[in-house]
Design an enzyme around this catalytic site. Sequence first.
Site, PDB file in Angstrom:
ATOM      1  N   ASP A 262     -19.368 -10.496  -7.563  1.00  0.00           N
ATOM      2  CA  ASP A 262     -18.675  -9.997  -7.951  1.00  0.00           C
ATOM      3  C   ASP A 262     -18.634  -8.393  -8.704  1.00  0.00           C
ATOM      4  OD1 ASP A 262     -15.285 -10.779 -10.033  1.00  0.00           O
ATOM      5  OD2 ASP A 262     -16.117  -9.169  -9.148  1.00  0.00           O
TER       6      ASP A 262
ATOM      7  N   GLU B  67      -7.186  -9.009 -15.976  1.00  0.00           N
ATOM      8  CA  GLU B  67      -8.080  -9.495 -16.603  1.00  0.00           C
ATOM      9  C   GLU B  67      -8.305  -9.727 -18.168  1.00  0.00           C
ATOM     10  OE1 GLU B  67     -10.478  -7.408 -13.418  1.00  0.00           O
ATOM     11  OE2 GLU B  67     -12.182  -8.612 -14.512  1.00  0.00           O
TER      12      GLU B  67
END
Length: 605
Positions: free
Chosen positions: A288, A493
């Site tokens: 990521d 997020e």
Amino acid sequence: LGRAEYLRYKDPAQPIGARVDDLLARMTLAEKIGQMTQIERENATAGVLSKYFIGSVLSGGGSVPSPQASAQAWVSMVNAMQKDALSTRLGIPMIYGIDAVHGHGNVYKATIFPHNVGLGATRDPELVRRIGEATALEVRATGIPYVFAPCIAVCRDPRWGRCYESYSEDPKVVQNMTTIISGLQGDAPSGFDGRPYVGGSKKVAACAKHYVGDGGTFTGINEGNTIIDERGLMKIHMPAYFNSIIRGVSTIMVSYNSWNGNKMHGNHFLITDFLKNKLKFRGFVISDWQGIDRITTPEHLNYSYSIEAGIGAGIDMIMVPFAYTEFIDGLTTKVKNNIIPMSRIDDAVYRILRVKFTMGLFENPYADPSLAGELGKQEHRELAREAVRKSLVLLKNGKSAYTPLLPLPKKVAKILVAGSNADNLGNQCGGWTITWQGLTGNNNTTGTTILSAIKSTVDPSTQVVFSENPDSATLSDKYDYAIVVVGEPPYAETFGDNLNLTIPAPGPSVIQNVCKSIKCVVVLVSGRPLVVEPHIGAIDAFVAAWLPGTEGQGVADVLFGDYGFSGKLARTWFKSVDQLPMNVGDKHYDPLFPFGFGLTTEAKK
Ligand SMILES: O=[N+]([O-])c1ccc(O[C@@H]2O[C@@H](CO)[C@H](O)[C@H](S[C@@H]3O[C@H](CO)[C@@H](O)[C@H](O)[C@H]3O)[C@@H]2O)cc1
């Protein structure tokens, strides 16, 4: 004239394995490590890709060539980068990746589909496959061949800021929705035994993410710690990866979270022993964004260690995305000092090249300009509208079963529409839209708000009064019924992590003020179940609309009976946050509305 040297890797008639072997054998260490490096587009300036042999570029959330850039502007940008990459000695094409998690979210005027939380409620895998097909066309319209989608997280706690990116709390629903991979990439030939597959230049390479356990962190803390034994991890968070691999998913992205205190980005057992050696995943594993940096706390504390741990665990491509020279130098040193064996580098590059050869990137490295018209195409918007219709979950319909309020009559004297999310395209799209966090308001992209859908659906003689937060003067008027559309603003997020899950103000007071004097249907536009138990008694009808995207017409289609309600909860609706986490199958299960619940209505003839 001398015959140009025959280069086996450039011969499309050769088997993929032979092409990879031939090319790998020709590569220097710098060219190999370059293939393992993915940089952000803002760093991919002239000459950088060729100087460092960079193998991949990405757009992070909201990273665009220019505000409201056209498909042509995207194509020009991607093609210019590709030209630079192809100017290298071996001419290996770079692969450009972007998050297209609910349609091509970064891109102005793209079709924005419901986020996964709504698609899970449709229980319609074939619909989701078609969404994959449409998304691939819109992404290719901008010259991009690779998406960081689908997110196959199994969100077990709605306090997680990314819960809306998860199809369901139930791994079986998530497994069923991996059809999107076949929509995005094309159907892998049978017996493909988990090799990466992309069927031509109207399809894109997909990315199952985030491996593994991203949706299971303690109290839903983003990038937190998933505390669960191996049996539980394999039973809840792993199953959809089996389906993804069988469907030929080309890449898998590692998750920020830890598993029982160990960072996934450094987990050799799960990445190499299990995913690569046991499940025989043969695509490439990508980190990521700054994922190896976040192995340490604080992040980037010891980047040398991060490189060794991440590459050593089996990650093949690093989404750096900015400090690429530090990454390249650091990894080069590790290899030269025999800390990381060349065999690990060759495994990584083999996998990356296999994907690039399989998807035809060597034969077709540039965008197909004929696809420009696919972006935001009406046919895709109709598909998104169908998805919205099927995603709506009817949780209450009338204060008694004998007095259903829905479907609403189109021809009445006057109706009231209220609430923060009735006339707000940005709120109905949610995060990962135009920008990383998403943008509230109606000036960011094109689509249909729920309010405008209502106005175009009711009879022309019906008067529609709209007030976000109606005052007593407005409320003292006489209305046949009210539609109250409340819910969350956009987030992504960690910014979406939320421990109280109350409906953002002034939603609760708007519900109370309107519903105490007018027959009301409340439509909740949110990324997850919220606290509604205190209000449910005052509400006549209650609809969960999740994050429907640009095609708000789908909401009116069902509210007014052109289509029936069919959606079923893919998430448990709690009574109070004190109960969380609480998922279907738990011993203590006392929901307001259970997993799988959803009332139905018939379409009006
Ligand atoms: O200013 N700050 O506070 C801040 C904080 C964190 C940031 O970190 C970064 O912000 C985002 C926008 O730049 C990035 O997209 C990622 S998120 C990551 O990105 C991938 C590529 O887009 C996706 O596929 C993954 O699914 C996702 O987990 C990261 O968290 C940036 C800025």
